[in-house]
Enzyme design. Sequence first.
Site, PDB file in Angstrom:
ATOM      1  N   GLU A 116      -3.771  41.348  51.840  1.00 14.16           N
ATOM      2  CA  GLU A 116      -2.491  42.000  51.562  1.00 14.16           C
ATOM      3  C   GLU A 116      -2.241  43.204  52.466  1.00 14.16           C
ATOM      4  O   GLU A 116      -3.145  43.995  52.722  1.00 14.16           O
ATOM      5  CB  GLU A 116      -2.485  42.458  50.096  1.00 14.16           C
ATOM      6  CG  GLU A 116      -1.213  43.136  49.647  1.00 14.16           C
ATOM      7  CD  GLU A 116      -1.274  43.535  48.178  1.00 14.16           C
ATOM      8  OE1 GLU A 116      -0.234  43.982  47.665  1.00 14.16           O
ATOM      9  OE2 GLU A 116      -2.339  43.399  47.549  1.00 14.16           O
ATOM     10  N   GLU A 156       5.158  43.066  39.981  1.00  9.77           N
ATOM     11  CA  GLU A 156       4.229  44.174  40.143  1.00  9.77           C
ATOM     12  C   GLU A 156       5.025  45.476  40.282  1.00  9.77           C
ATOM     13  O   GLU A 156       4.844  46.244  41.222  1.00  9.77           O
ATOM     14  CB  GLU A 156       3.315  43.945  41.352  1.00  9.77           C
ATOM     15  CG  GLU A 156       2.030  44.774  41.282  1.00  9.77           C
ATOM     16  CD  GLU A 156       1.115  44.566  42.476  1.00  9.77           C
ATOM     17  OE1 GLU A 156      -0.012  44.100  42.266  1.00  9.77           O
ATOM     18  OE2 GLU A 156       1.533  44.873  43.608  1.00  9.77           O
TER      19      GLU A 156
END
Length: 278
Positions: A156, A257
């Site tokens: 990520e 998120e």
Amino acid sequence: MGFPDDQRFDVNLSILFTELPLLERPAAAAAAGFDAVELWWPWVEEPAPGADRLDALRGALEDAGTRLVGLNFYAGRLPGPDRGALSVPGAESDRFRANIDAAAGFARSVGCTALNALYGNRVAGVDPEVQDALALENLALAARAADRVGATLLIEALGAPESPHYPLVSAAATVEVADRVNKATGLGNAAFLMDLYHLAVNGEDLPEVIDRYAAGTGHVQIADHPGRGAPGTGGLDFPDLLGRLTKAGYEGWIGLEYKPTGPSADSFPWLSRAKGPS
């Protein structure tokens, strides 16, 4: 214009429902209408916790009828100053290695098929090339463990303003690391975690990122920008962005998120509005 009807959303229980104890969060997510969840590694002081902790979390997921679709490897203290461990020499790298089998084993036990490995901050006084070599070694170990349990290894990019010492702050740099891992292992199971919030913070052209990298994306996460709130609280055009993902062939989970401004259970009206009447 709403979101594509076939898109699948899950809830990150490390940022939503945190007003509740960990073991109560899966049931709360299920009550809010979600059957899939994801987690950062929940025991920041325990890379390899005892069976009692793992069994309790597994039981909470099963009792709620929620599937764990994403799990972070140990990444230090999140939220907090840490941004991963696998490239940090010494104790943190050792903790990451101690966590690999624990995380992969738990993933297998609950049918989780995505394991996220945060790269880790740059360390003052350590040559970045030394950190990158350590990172590749540890990512290869993680990729092999993920492969043994039928999972994808996710890598990520994070937002530079929030993570100024984290070196992967562009889609291109992150995909390059995933490619290096795949070349090193020959497994092909390392993939890009496309977090649209972090990429927006970094000023990336999100439509271009989607068009270029969707094929190599293993998971997507969303929050609005600015503010990291729910979609509709900032300026990102999620109907367009998520529609582009579908057109580009992405069929995986989309993790919520974002930071709720009140009780987590009250933060989802945007989703029903976006999908329109059933």
